[in-house]
Design a protein around this motif. Sequence first.
Motif, short mmCIF file in Angstrom:
data_model
loop_
_atom_site.label_atom_id
_atom_site.label_comp_id
_atom_site.label_asym_id
_atom_site.label_seq_id
_atom_site.Cartn_x
_atom_site.Cartn_y
_atom_site.Cartn_z
N SER A 45 0.75 -1.19 0.08
CA SER A 45 -0.12 0.02 0.04
C SER A 45 0.86 1.28 -0.03
O SER A 45 1.86 1.28 0.68
N LEU A 46 0.46 2.17 -0.79
CA LEU A 46 1.11 3.55 -0.95
C LEU A 46 0.18 4.53 -0.89
O LEU A 46 -0.85 4.52 -1.69
N ARG A 47 0.36 5.65 -0.10
CA ARG A 47 -0.54 6.83 0.02
C ARG A 47 0.28 7.99 0.23
O ARG A 47 1.03 8.11 1.04
N ILE A 48 0.21 8.75 -0.81
CA ILE A 48 1.00 10.20 -0.70
C ILE A 48 -0.08 11.44 -0.80
O ILE A 48 -0.76 11.44 -1.76
N GLN A 49 0.21 12.39 0.02
CA GLN A 49 -0.52 13.61 -0.05
C GLN A 49 0.41 14.65 0.22
O GLN A 49 1.34 14.63 1.17
N ARG A 50 -0.06 16.02 -0.19
CA ARG A 50 0.46 16.97 0.44
C ARG A 50 0.60 17.11 1.97
O ARG A 50 -0.48 17.07 2.50
N ASP A 51 1.65 17.65 2.57
CA ASP A 51 1.55 18.05 3.78
C ASP A 51 1.38 19.60 3.93
O ASP A 51 1.93 20.34 3.85
N PRO A 52 0.27 19.73 4.76
CA PRO A 52 -0.33 21.10 5.04
C PRO A 52 0.57 21.97 5.90
O PRO A 52 0.79 23.04 5.56
N ALA A 53 1.35 21.45 6.58
CA ALA A 53 2.43 22.11 7.49
C ALA A 53 3.75 22.50 6.67
O ALA A 53 4.40 23.12 7.33
N SER A 54 3.94 21.98 5.67
CA SER A 54 5.32 22.21 4.94
C SER A 54 5.11 22.22 3.43
O SER A 54 3.86 22.00 3.04
N ALA A 55 6.22 22.32 2.73
CA ALA A 55 6.09 22.12 1.26
C ALA A 55 6.24 20.84 0.70
O ALA A 55 6.36 20.35 -0.48
N GLY A 56 6.38 19.82 1.89
CA GLY A 56 6.43 18.39 1.32
C GLY A 56 5.64 17.71 1.36
O GLY A 56 4.23 17.91 0.98
N THR A 60 2.35 7.33 3.50
CA THR A 60 1.98 6.13 4.31
C THR A 60 2.34 4.87 3.45
O THR A 60 1.72 4.93 2.17
N VAL A 61 3.24 4.17 3.98
CA VAL A 61 3.57 2.95 3.05
C VAL A 61 3.38 1.62 3.94
O VAL A 61 3.91 1.65 5.13
N VAL A 62 2.98 0.64 3.42
CA VAL A 62 3.03 -0.72 3.87
C VAL A 62 3.78 -1.62 3.03
O VAL A 62 3.55 -1.84 1.65
N ILE A 63 4.70 -2.07 3.41
CA ILE A 63 5.65 -3.13 2.80
C ILE A 63 5.41 -4.50 3.34
O ILE A 63 5.62 -4.52 4.88
N ALA A 64 5.43 -5.61 2.78
CA ALA A 64 5.30 -7.02 3.15
C ALA A 64 6.32 -7.78 2.76
O ALA A 64 7.21 -7.38 1.59
N ALA A 65 6.98 -8.21 3.94
CA ALA A 65 8.25 -9.09 3.60
C ALA A 65 7.76 -10.48 3.71
O ALA A 65 7.12 -11.04 4.77
N TRP A 66 8.13 -11.37 2.61
CA TRP A 66 7.67 -12.72 2.46
C TRP A 66 8.72 -13.54 2.64
O TRP A 66 9.92 -13.35 2.29
N GLN A 67 8.37 -14.72 3.45
CA GLN A 67 9.46 -15.66 3.79
C GLN A 67 8.97 -17.09 3.89
O GLN A 67 7.62 -17.38 4.22
N SER A 68 9.57 -17.75 3.11
CA SER A 68 9.02 -19.37 2.95
C SER A 68 8.93 -20.06 4.28
O SER A 68 9.91 -20.03 5.20
N THR A 69 7.91 -20.74 4.55
CA THR A 69 7.89 -21.46 5.72
C THR A 69 8.27 -22.89 5.49
O THR A 69 8.21 -23.76 6.16
N LEU A 70 8.54 -23.14 4.19
CA LEU A 70 8.94 -24.70 3.61
C LEU A 70 10.38 -24.84 4.14
O LEU A 70 11.36 -24.01 4.14
N GLN A 71 10.73 -26.11 4.62
CA GLN A 71 11.86 -26.64 5.09
C GLN A 71 12.75 -26.71 3.63
O GLN A 71 12.33 -27.36 2.88
N PRO A 72 14.00 -26.54 3.77
CA PRO A 72 14.93 -26.70 2.55
C PRO A 72 14.69 -28.20 2.40
O PRO A 72 15.23 -29.03 3.33
N ARG A 73 14.94 -28.44 1.13
CA ARG A 73 15.08 -29.77 0.91
C ARG A 73 16.42 -30.48 0.94
O ARG A 73 17.28 -29.97 0.37
N GLN A 74 16.60 -31.59 1.68
CA GLN A 74 17.89 -32.24 1.84
C GLN A 74 18.29 -33.13 0.87
O GLN A 74 17.63 -33.60 -0.06
#
Length: 82
Positions: A45-56, A60-74
């Motif tokens: 998710s990404l939301r960008i809006q003007r900051d009324p208190a400044s010129a910037g 708001t960003v949501v980043i998902a970190a994915w990780q395998s739950t599978l065990q490595p094959r021997q």
Amino acid sequence: MIEREPTQSDLGRQDFRLELRGSYPASKQLIADLLVTIEGSTLRSLRIQRDPASAGVQTTVVIAAWQSTLQPRQANAAAAPR
């Protein structure tokens, strides 16, 4: 055993929510750096809006970190009796 790519149900996910304030270029660069640095991450998710208190912008960003739950094959798992 047939090897396959993990599906979404095989993956664990951890979400990171960030609230940023500053210039648009700096916010954009930070998000890009995080996506490169956090292995297996996606932008949820990404939301960008003007900051009324400044010129910037307020970002708001949501980043998902994915990780395998599978065990490595021997290496000898295929030869093991069942």
